[in-house]
Write a protein that holds these residues in place. Structure first.
Motif, PDB file in Angstrom:
ATOM      1  N   MET A  70       0.851  -1.203   0.000  1.00 19.77           N
ATOM      2  CA  MET A  70       0.000   0.000   0.000  1.00 19.77           C
ATOM      3  C   MET A  70       0.878   1.241   0.000  1.00 19.77           C
ATOM      4  N   SER A  71       0.520   2.228  -0.793  1.00 17.31           N
ATOM      5  CA  SER A  71       1.343   3.427  -0.908  1.00 17.31           C
ATOM      6  C   SER A  71       1.252   4.269   0.362  1.00 17.31           C
ATOM      7  N   ASN A  72       2.279   5.106   0.541  1.00 21.44           N
ATOM      8  CA  ASN A  72       2.260   6.017   1.674  1.00 21.44           C
ATOM      9  C   ASN A  72       1.111   7.005   1.539  1.00 21.44           C
ATOM     10  N   PRO A  73       0.408   7.304   2.645  1.00 20.38           N
ATOM     11  CA  PRO A  73      -0.581   8.373   2.571  1.00 20.38           C
ATOM     12  C   PRO A  73       0.107   9.709   2.329  1.00 20.38           C
ATOM     13  N   ILE A  74      -0.616  10.646   1.754  1.00 24.18           N
ATOM     14  CA  ILE A  74      -0.070  11.988   1.547  1.00 24.18           C
ATOM     15  C   ILE A  74       0.110  12.695   2.890  1.00 24.18           C
ATOM     16  N   VAL A  75      -0.875  12.543   3.785  1.00 20.06           N
ATOM     17  CA  VAL A  75      -0.802  13.154   5.117  1.00 20.06           C
ATOM     18  C   VAL A  75      -1.069  12.091   6.168  1.00 20.06           C
ATOM     19  N   SER A  76      -0.218  12.041   7.170  1.00 20.44           N
ATOM     20  CA  SER A  76      -0.442  11.152   8.301  1.00 20.44           C
ATOM     21  C   SER A  76       0.063  11.851   9.560  1.00 20.44           C
ATOM     22  N   THR A  77      -0.796  11.992  10.573  1.00 16.97           N
ATOM     23  CA  THR A  77      -0.364  12.603  11.832  1.00 16.97           C
ATOM     24  C   THR A  77      -0.727  11.681  12.992  1.00 16.97           C
ATOM     25  N   GLU A  78       0.026  11.807  14.073  1.00 17.19           N
ATOM     26  CA  GLU A  78      -0.344  11.058  15.279  1.00 17.19           C
ATOM     27  C   GLU A  78      -0.030  11.887  16.519  1.00 17.19           C
ATOM     28  N   GLN A  79      -1.015  11.966  17.391  1.00 15.99           N
ATOM     29  CA  GLN A  79      -0.908  12.555  18.725  1.00 15.99           C
ATOM     30  C   GLN A  79      -0.306  13.961  18.712  1.00 15.99           C
ATOM     31  N   LEU A  80      -0.793  14.794  17.795  1.00 16.68           N
ATOM     32  CA  LEU A  80      -0.279  16.168  17.724  1.00 16.68           C
ATOM     33  C   LEU A  80      -0.846  17.035  18.848  1.00 16.68           C
ATOM     34  N   THR A  81       0.032  17.803  19.473  1.00 18.11           N
ATOM     35  CA  THR A  81      -0.396  18.856  20.396  1.00 18.11           C
ATOM     36  C   THR A  81       0.420  20.110  20.109  1.00 18.11           C
ATOM     37  N   PHE A  82      -0.186  21.247  20.424  1.00 15.14           N
ATOM     38  CA  PHE A  82       0.512  22.526  20.257  1.00 15.14           C
ATOM     39  C   PHE A  82       0.042  23.461  21.355  1.00 15.14           C
ATOM     40  N   ARG A  83       0.994  24.208  21.914  1.00 17.28           N
ATOM     41  CA  ARG A  83       0.644  25.126  23.002  1.00 17.28           C
ATOM     42  C   ARG A  83       1.246  26.496  22.742  1.00 17.28           C
ATOM     43  N   TYR A  84       0.367  27.494  22.702  1.00 17.88           N
ATOM     44  CA  TYR A  84       0.829  28.876  22.633  1.00 17.88           C
ATOM     45  C   TYR A  84       1.213  29.341  24.033  1.00 17.88           C
ATOM     46  N   THR A  85       2.105  30.321  24.109  1.00 15.45           N
ATOM     47  CA  THR A  85       2.538  30.851  25.407  1.00 15.45           C
ATOM     48  C   THR A  85       1.333  31.312  26.227  1.00 15.45           C
ATOM     49  N   ASN A  86       1.318  30.916  27.499  1.00 10.99           N
ATOM     50  CA  ASN A  86       0.247  31.315  28.435  1.00 10.99           C
ATOM     51  C   ASN A  86      -1.135  30.823  28.000  1.00 10.99           C
ATOM     52  N   ALA A  87      -1.169  29.731  27.273  1.00  9.95           N
ATOM     53  CA  ALA A  87      -2.468  29.150  26.865  1.00  9.95           C
ATOM     54  C   ALA A  87      -2.415  27.651  27.099  1.00  9.95           C
ATOM     55  N   LYS A  88      -3.591  27.035  27.144  1.00  9.55           N
ATOM     56  CA  LYS A  88      -3.607  25.583  27.358  1.00  9.55           C
ATOM     57  C   LYS A  88      -3.255  24.862  26.050  1.00  9.55           C
ATOM     58  N   SER A  89      -2.756  23.667  26.200  1.00  7.73           N
ATOM     59  CA  SER A  89      -2.325  22.881  25.045  1.00  7.73           C
ATOM     60  C   SER A  89      -3.540  22.445  24.217  1.00  7.73           C
ATOM     61  N   ILE A  90      -3.396  22.490  22.888  1.00  3.19           N
ATOM     62  CA  ILE A  90      -4.460  22.042  21.982  1.00  3.19           C
ATOM     63  C   ILE A  90      -4.110  20.639  21.503  1.00  3.19           C
ATOM     64  N   GLU A  91      -5.050  19.717  21.630  1.00  2.00           N
ATOM     65  CA  GLU A  91      -4.856  18.357  21.116  1.00  2.00           C
ATOM     66  C   GLU A  91      -5.627  18.209  19.807  1.00  2.00           C
ATOM     67  N   PHE A  92      -4.997  17.551  18.835  1.00  2.00           N
ATOM     68  CA  PHE A  92      -5.602  17.420  17.506  1.00  2.00           C
ATOM     69  C   PHE A  92      -5.897  15.957  17.187  1.00  2.00           C
ATOM     70  N   PRO A  93      -6.977  15.717  16.443  1.00  2.00           N
ATOM     71  CA  PRO A  93      -7.268  14.333  16.027  1.00  2.00           C
ATOM     72  C   PRO A  93      -6.208  13.848  15.044  1.00  2.00           C
ATOM     73  N   ASP A  94      -5.956  12.542  15.050  1.00  2.00           N
ATOM     74  CA  ASP A  94      -5.044  11.960  14.059  1.00  2.00           C
ATOM     75  C   ASP A  94      -5.675  12.071  12.677  1.00  2.00           C
ATOM     76  N   ILE A  95      -4.852  12.412  11.713  1.00  2.00           N
ATOM     77  CA  ILE A  95      -5.335  12.638  10.346  1.00  2.00           C
ATOM     78  C   ILE A  95      -4.625  11.676   9.404  1.00  2.00           C
ATOM     79  N   HIS A  96      -5.401  11.123   8.464  1.00  2.00           N
ATOM     80  CA  HIS A  96      -4.867  10.173   7.497  1.00  2.00           C
ATOM     81  C   HIS A  96      -5.538  10.469   6.152  1.00  2.00           C
ATOM     82  N   ILE A  97      -4.759  10.943   5.189  1.00  2.00           N
ATOM     83  CA  ILE A  97      -5.320  11.322   3.883  1.00  2.00           C
ATOM     84  C   ILE A  97      -4.530  10.619   2.790  1.00  2.00           C
ATOM     85  N   GLU A  98      -5.236   9.839   1.972  1.00  2.00           N
ATOM     86  CA  GLU A  98      -4.595   9.151   0.850  1.00  2.00           C
ATOM     87  C   GLU A  98      -4.492  10.091  -0.357  1.00  2.00           C
TER      88      GLU A  98
END
Length: 213
Positions: free
Chosen positions: A1-29
């Motif tokens: 099976m070919s590699n997906p174009i986009v694949s993410t796992e357990q992404l989080t990002f936190r801006y200064t002085n803000a709570k961390s944002i959790e993102f759903p895993d994404i899989h796009i063929e």
């Protein structure tokens, strides 16, 4: 099976002085054009920036076309992005002192590709802009500027084309026209389209969606 174009796992990002944002895993063929939905403040643009390699997540991994972006140095990430990822923002961001043709030639040069004027003309013709090659950005209408931004973003045939609210400032007629042209041209280029939007007018044209809450 070919590699997906986009694949993410357990992404989080936190801006200064803000709570961390959790993102759903994404899989796009490949060819699986996708909508990213969510109200303002849910992190749509933050996620796009991570997918496009414009910012790095605090935790987790982003893979584009099989490449884990976290393994690339900043200079290698810049090169990878110019070759494999295209961007369409709400504003066209064309260089004001260059003609339409010169703006798109520059996009080819920056990606390390040979400038191909014939190919540029073909793309502009598909977007009904081939009569505007000598025009400067201030001589183009809003709809023409948006199409010019599409031309610049697809000229290098990116694996992934990211569009941030591309129809937000357009009326119904221009929205339908731009979307139709956009879907047609990414299919020609072999690119996969990821759009963020809260524009309900375009939801019906996509079968795959992710909702940020």
């Amino acid at each position: 099976m070919s590699n997906p174009i986009v694949s993410t796992e357990q992404l989080t990002f936190r801006y200064t002085n803000a709570k961390s944002i959790e993102f759903p895993d994404i899989h796009i063929e490949k060819g699986q054009h996708t909508l990213l939905l969510g109200d303002s403040g849910t992190g749509k643009t933050t996620l796009l920036n991570m997918l496009g390699g414009l910012s790095r997540p605090d935790t987790g991994h982003v893979k584009i076309n099989g490449q884990d972006l976290s393994l690339l140095s900043n200079s290698k990430l810049d090169k990878f992005r110019s070759q494999y990822i295209g961007f369409i923002f709400q504003e066209a961001h064309l260089l004001k002192n260059l003609t339409l043709l010169e703006n798109i030639k520059l996009a080819q040069s920056l990606a390390g590709k040979k400038v191909d004027v014939d190919e540029i003309h073909q793309v502009l013709k598909q977007l009904q802009l081939d009569h505007k090659t000598a025009a400067y950005p201030n001589e183009l209408s809003r709809g023409q500027l948006q199409r010019a931004a599409i031309a610049r973003s697809v000229i290098n045939k990116p694996a992934l084309l990211i569009a941030d609210e591309p129809t937000a400032a357009l009326d119904d007629n221009n929205t339908n026209r731009v979307l139709e042209l956009l879907l047609g041209i990414v299919d020609t280029a072999g690119s996969t389209l990821l759009i963020t939007t809260h524009d309900k007018r375009i939801k019906d044209q996509f079968s795959k969606m992710y909702l940020l809450k």
